[in-house]
Design a protein around this motif. Structure first.
Motif, mmCIF file in Angstrom:
data_model
loop_
_atom_site.group_PDB
_atom_site.id
_atom_site.type_symbol
_atom_site.label_atom_id
_atom_site.label_comp_id
_atom_site.label_asym_id
_atom_site.label_seq_id
_atom_site.Cartn_x
_atom_site.Cartn_y
_atom_site.Cartn_z
ATOM 1 N N THR A 40 -32.254 17.618 17.735
ATOM 2 C CA THR A 40 -33.395 18.524 17.621
ATOM 3 C C THR A 40 -33.884 18.502 16.181
ATOM 4 O OG1 THR A 40 -34.128 20.825 17.915
ATOM 5 C CG2 THR A 40 -31.871 20.499 17.168
ATOM 6 N N TRP A 41 -34.955 19.215 15.910
ATOM 7 C CA TRP A 41 -35.440 19.365 14.549
ATOM 8 C C TRP A 41 -34.489 20.288 13.797
ATOM 9 C CZ3 TRP A 41 -37.457 17.158 10.824
ATOM 10 C CH2 TRP A 41 -38.173 17.782 9.796
ATOM 11 N N VAL A 42 -34.353 20.064 12.483
ATOM 12 C CA VAL A 42 -33.351 20.783 11.698
ATOM 13 C C VAL A 42 -33.562 22.299 11.687
ATOM 14 C CG1 VAL A 42 -32.741 18.866 10.190
ATOM 15 C CG2 VAL A 42 -34.659 20.353 9.577
ATOM 16 N N ALA A 43 -34.751 22.753 12.025
ATOM 17 C CA ALA A 43 -34.997 24.205 12.059
ATOM 18 C C ALA A 43 -34.009 24.911 12.967
ATOM 19 C CB ALA A 43 -36.426 24.478 12.528
ATOM 20 N N THR A 44 -33.641 24.270 14.074
ATOM 21 C CA THR A 44 -32.767 24.908 15.052
ATOM 22 C C THR A 44 -31.444 25.316 14.429
ATOM 23 O OG1 THR A 44 -33.773 23.544 16.780
ATOM 24 C CG2 THR A 44 -31.680 24.624 17.315
ATOM 25 N N SER A 45 -30.837 24.426 13.673
ATOM 26 C CA SER A 45 -29.541 24.739 13.068
ATOM 27 C C SER A 45 -29.685 25.434 11.716
ATOM 28 C CB SER A 45 -28.708 23.463 12.911
ATOM 29 O OG SER A 45 -29.420 22.486 12.189
ATOM 30 N N HIS A 46 -30.781 25.158 11.007
ATOM 31 C CA HIS A 46 -30.998 25.829 9.719
ATOM 32 C C HIS A 46 -30.994 27.347 9.884
ATOM 33 C CE1 HIS A 46 -31.450 22.228 7.559
ATOM 34 N NE2 HIS A 46 -32.605 22.432 6.955
ATOM 35 N N VAL A 47 -31.637 27.846 10.937
ATOM 36 C CA VAL A 47 -31.733 29.304 11.078
ATOM 37 C C VAL A 47 -30.368 29.920 11.377
ATOM 38 C CG1 VAL A 47 -34.151 29.296 11.759
ATOM 39 C CG2 VAL A 47 -32.389 29.121 13.533
ATOM 40 N N ILE A 48 -29.484 29.166 12.003
ATOM 41 C CA ILE A 48 -28.120 29.660 12.232
ATOM 42 C C ILE A 48 -27.424 29.862 10.888
ATOM 43 C CG2 ILE A 48 -25.882 29.141 13.284
ATOM 44 C CD1 ILE A 48 -27.431 27.466 15.368
ATOM 45 N N LEU A 49 -27.574 28.878 10.006
ATOM 46 C CA LEU A 49 -27.021 29.015 8.658
ATOM 47 C C LEU A 49 -27.700 30.155 7.900
ATOM 48 C CD1 LEU A 49 -26.826 25.241 7.636
ATOM 49 C CD2 LEU A 49 -24.920 26.710 8.317
ATOM 50 N N GLU A 50 -28.998 30.306 8.111
ATOM 51 C CA GLU A 50 -29.772 31.317 7.383
ATOM 52 C C GLU A 50 -29.250 32.725 7.655
ATOM 53 O OE1 GLU A 50 -32.550 32.430 4.632
ATOM 54 O OE2 GLU A 50 -32.199 30.357 5.274
ATOM 55 N N VAL A 51 -28.770 32.991 8.870
ATOM 56 C CA VAL A 51 -28.263 34.334 9.182
ATOM 57 C C VAL A 51 -26.766 34.450 8.878
ATOM 58 C CG1 VAL A 51 -30.038 34.701 10.920
ATOM 59 C CG2 VAL A 51 -27.789 33.839 11.625
ATOM 60 N N GLY A 52 -26.191 33.401 8.295
ATOM 61 C CA GLY A 52 -24.795 33.460 7.879
ATOM 62 C C GLY A 52 -23.797 33.022 8.927
ATOM 63 N N ALA A 53 -24.277 32.524 10.062
ATOM 64 C CA ALA A 53 -23.385 32.102 11.140
ATOM 65 C C ALA A 53 -23.071 30.616 11.036
ATOM 66 C CB ALA A 53 -24.011 32.414 12.495
ATOM 67 N N THR A 54 -22.251 30.123 11.953
ATOM 68 C CA THR A 54 -21.817 28.730 11.950
ATOM 69 C C THR A 54 -22.408 27.991 13.140
ATOM 70 O OG1 THR A 54 -19.723 29.302 10.900
ATOM 71 C CG2 THR A 54 -19.824 27.188 12.053
ATOM 72 N N PRO A 55 -23.143 26.897 12.879
ATOM 73 C CA PRO A 55 -23.633 26.107 14.017
ATOM 74 C C PRO A 55 -22.498 25.280 14.615
ATOM 75 C CG PRO A 55 -24.324 25.105 11.942
ATOM 76 C CD PRO A 55 -23.614 26.383 11.586
ATOM 77 N N VAL A 56 -22.355 25.333 15.912
ATOM 78 C CA VAL A 56 -21.377 24.519 16.630
ATOM 79 C C VAL A 56 -22.173 23.536 17.487
ATOM 80 C CG1 VAL A 56 -19.550 24.505 18.358
ATOM 81 C CG2 VAL A 56 -19.656 26.345 16.656
ATOM 82 N N PHE A 57 -22.131 22.271 17.096
ATOM 83 C CA PHE A 57 -22.894 21.266 17.815
ATOM 84 C C PHE A 57 -22.133 20.770 19.039
ATOM 85 C CE2 PHE A 57 -24.670 20.476 13.432
ATOM 86 C CZ PHE A 57 -25.930 21.001 13.708
#
Length: 383
Positions: free
Chosen positions: A86-103
């Motif tokens: 996907t476009w990086v926005a999808t995972s960037h916002v997870i980082l932005e709220v302090g959470a961890t993206p799990v791919f």
């Protein structure tokens, strides 16, 4: 080879009619150009489109995802499961709220997140699921929400590309949990820049409205308070007026995209590219709005790399794009511990995909021309 004499066919081209252009001029003359009456009309029209569910507009589809996560209570220590394709926005916002993206890797056929792998990735720290509907193709919504219900998880649907798509006759956005749309110029409906978040109740809609304007609430002429940390995410009335002008054409645009997708399938059928092993998307005209048409290149059978393939298309007067490189291979995510080989299907897709032109003003002859060019290049550079 020499430059094609045909008119250049871009990857995308926004379709904005004269009535909308005139309407934007009226907004400029009105003196109210930031968030105001046009936004209210646009939100009401979108709400009607989604069966009366509350909708709030934002200045981007990225903002809608971030606010969706915040409304769902996602924060530090939480995990959110999503796809690397996907476009990086999808995972960037997870980082932005302090959470961890799990791919989780994709299904190589549908190119969307593999729901079997998704369920296996759920842990006690999982707070939400964020599926992405690549090119407008929804995942199996029944299976998705069954997983969410079984584990007590919120769902923030990244439906950025899926306006006009459906599931079992229901419009994406008209059911489910939090649903995020983008109105970037390359989407089937544009507001130049912008997005919308479909919410489950009025309380969450008020919270979304508060988040989009710095967390401030107002009462009366001089009553003001701020009890949460919001951002500056509001949509202008200029953008909303463009969106309002686009909305009546949504069904026509969806049908034209589907017509062009059929033309692509017909044009490739039995051709040199397919015989060589070029990959085509799932042929789905029941659910998908066909926001994009993506092929994958059999690079092991070609004597050129993807960039040269795209250059060959350009020399023939045809634009193209890449949607998307696997997120976890970007430097930022490698620093977080991700590495090559973790999600092989997403990696292969990201390394071989090419997006072909698809926009409303195209004709089926244009699609046939693209197919001929792809066949010609594959024939010329076949090993």
């Amino acid at each position: 080879m020499t430059q094609s004499t045909d008119q250049f066919l871009p990857l995308v081209r926004p379709d904005i009619d004269e009535e909308t252009i005139s309407g934007v001029a009226d907004v400029l003359r009105s003196g109210w150009i930031t968030t105001g009456p046009q936004n209210q009309k646009f939100e009401a029209a979108l709400s009607a489109l989604f069966g009366g569910r509350p909708v709030r507009t934002f200045n981007s589809g990225t903002a809608t995802l971030e606010i969706g996560l915040r409304i769902a209570g996602v924060g530090p220590g939480d995990e959110v499961i999503t796809t690397p394709a996907t476009w990086v926005a999808t995972s960037h916002v997870i980082l932005e709220v302090g959470a961890t993206p799990v791919f989780v890797d994709i299904d190589p056929i549908t190119r969307n997140i593999d729901l079997d792998l998704l369920e296996k990735a759920v842990t006690p720290r999982t707070k939400a699921l964020m599926p992405v509907y690549l090119a407008g193709a929804p995942v199996d919504m029944d299976a998705l929400y069954a997983i969410a219900k079984a584990h007590g998880l919120r769902v923030i649907e990244d439906a950025a590309q899926a306006l006009g798509s459906t599931w079992r006759g229901k419009r994406i956005g008209a059911f489910g949990d939090l649903v995020s749309f983008s109105f970037h110029p390359n989407k089937n409906l544009t507001s130049i820049e912008g997005g919308a978040l479909v919410l489950i109740n009025d309380d969450e809609a008020r919270l979304a409205q508060q988040y989009r304007l710095l967390g401030v609430t107002r009462t009366g002429y001089d009553g003001m308070d701020c009890d949460l940390l919001g951002g500056k995410f509001n949509m202008t009335d200029l953008a909303a007026r463009v969106g309002l002008g686009q909305l009546p054409h949504l069904e026509r645009v969806t049908q034209q995209h589907r017509k062009l997708a059929r033309a692509y399938f017909d044009g490739f059928e039995g051709g040199a590219a397919v015989k060589l092993g070029i990959g085509l998307p799932v042929r789905d005209f029941e659910h998908t709005n066909w926001h994009m048409f993506q092929i994958t290149l059999p690079l092991e059978r070609l004597s050129i790399e993807r960039a040269e393939f795209m250059e060959q298309l350009k020399q023939r007067g045809i634009g193209s794009g890449v949607h998307y490189p696997a997120i976890h291979l970007f430097s930022l995510y490698r620093k977080l511990g991700f590495k090559a080989g973790m999600f092989p299907h997403a990696e292969r897709f990201g390394a071989t995909t090419v997006t072909l032109p698809l926009f409303t003003q195209m004709t089926t002859d244009d699609a046939a021309r693209v197919c001929r060019a792809v066949d010609e290049i594959c024939t010329q550079f076949a090993k």
